[in-house]
Motif scaffolding. Sequence first.
Motif, short mmCIF file in Angstrom:
data_model
loop_
_atom_site.label_atom_id
_atom_site.label_comp_id
_atom_site.label_asym_id
_atom_site.label_seq_id
_atom_site.Cartn_x
_atom_site.Cartn_y
_atom_site.Cartn_z
N LYS A 453 104.25 73.10 8.17
CA LYS A 453 104.47 73.06 6.72
C LYS A 453 105.10 71.73 6.30
O LYS A 453 104.72 71.16 5.27
N GLU A 455 104.80 68.83 7.81
CA GLU A 455 103.80 67.78 7.90
C GLU A 455 102.85 67.81 6.70
O GLU A 455 102.46 66.77 6.16
N GLU A 456 102.45 69.02 6.28
CA GLU A 456 101.56 69.13 5.12
C GLU A 456 102.24 68.65 3.84
O GLU A 456 101.63 67.96 3.02
N GLU A 457 103.52 69.00 3.68
CA GLU A 457 104.25 68.55 2.49
C GLU A 457 104.41 67.02 2.49
O GLU A 457 104.28 66.38 1.45
N LYS A 459 102.39 64.89 3.91
CA LYS A 459 101.08 64.29 3.64
C LYS A 459 100.74 64.35 2.16
O LYS A 459 100.23 63.38 1.59
#
Length: 467
Positions: A453, A455-457, A459
């Motif tokens: 989560k 890493e997605e935020e 990105k």
Amino acid sequence: MFRTTTRVQGHLQLVQHGYGVKASHCFPIVTQFHTSAMSFQEYDYARKNPVQYKLRGKGRQFIDFVRVKVKGGDGGDGCVSFQREKFLPKGPPNGGNGGRGGNVIIRSSADVGTLKHLGRVCSGKRGQNGMGGGRHGTIGEHLVIEVPIGTVVREVAKEEYDNEKQTAEELQEHRESRWLTYPRSEATSVPEGKVNFFKQAEKLMDEEDRYYHWRLSRERNDRIQVDLTKDKQEIVICRGGAGGYGNPYFLTTENRSPKWATRGRKGEMKEIELELKTIADIGLVGLPNAGKSTLLGAISNAHPKQGNYAFTTLHPYVGTVDYADQYQLTVADIPGLIQGAHRNIGLGHAFLRHVERSKILVYVIDVSGPNPFKDLKVLQHELEAYRSGLTKRQSLVVANKADMAGTAKDNLTLLQSQVSDTIPIIPISAKYEKNIVKLTSILRKQVENIRLKEEEEAKLKSDEEGL
């Protein structure tokens, strides 16, 4: 076991008056007293404050908060020199400029685990003075302060910056003290109608001083507040002072032999706070003697002190959990909390700052105790009293000492019925390493989800900044 100590405290002078006779006698006063291995006051202190007495005996090897005065190195002085050769008795000026003072840099390092090595004052090296023959002074050596990863650097605000006004006498004294003159040169009065070259040089330096103070006033509006979360991350706290000018700096078409130079400027001075917040994926929280250190030693490569008494751990320990596929997790063991820790009872809340960065909170509960659910509520209350919203993080309950005969099995069943389904409960025996594999597997799954989560935020945030 007692010993006798004799101490000479001083001298007493006795004066007798009588029949016109005055006698003076001087002799030492000797006091004898008995001391045992531990005095009664020290014994009372140890009995009433066992935790503080314990910390005093250990010497507080772990320091996670310090306040330091930091000062950049002063600049080197300029040089007044002239070229002298065999057939050149009156050569041009060739004095070198002084070197800039060294900066003070704070750098995070994975090889450092405490702030104990820092002193009260940290300053950079002074710049080298200029020399004859056009040789400039070298830059002072930078002072690099290594701190643990996760250290927060904050600048302490000073009211003196807002009220920094110099009187006319102080300004005049500063103007006179910044000059270096040629040996045996005397200030002579300039006749009327001729140019005073020294006044021109003073005017030039006054303009530079005004620009220098204007630039400092602009920079002081932004206070330093940096979080060093990566290895080898660094920040310049104080810059060294500029070096002084040699006499060639004041050379003009009219003044061919300037006989003065300037001193180096003072380095910047600041007061900063360093606060260490341990970076770990998992934080172990529990009451004293709940088995946190034993659990950390069972699941990681750390070897904290273990004992069957309260407050075995006096400072945080960080261990690494290694898996077969080389996946790693970091686990932090926080010293035991008791009821009223947010009011600085026991070890207090001094080490709760190390839980703030943990992705998962693991409550270590002793199910062999009289009321495990009450222990869980005490821990949650202390964490919430320290910082609101801290208990809303993803958490896990580890029911330790589940193998103890007696009430452990019944307490585990009662605890599972009282705790909500959102917080999983895993019974283990840290001492005999029972059910440890299941615990580490669950911790890995939860940490992997949180990291994904994050890493997605990150990105999405970078894509928004790119647009």
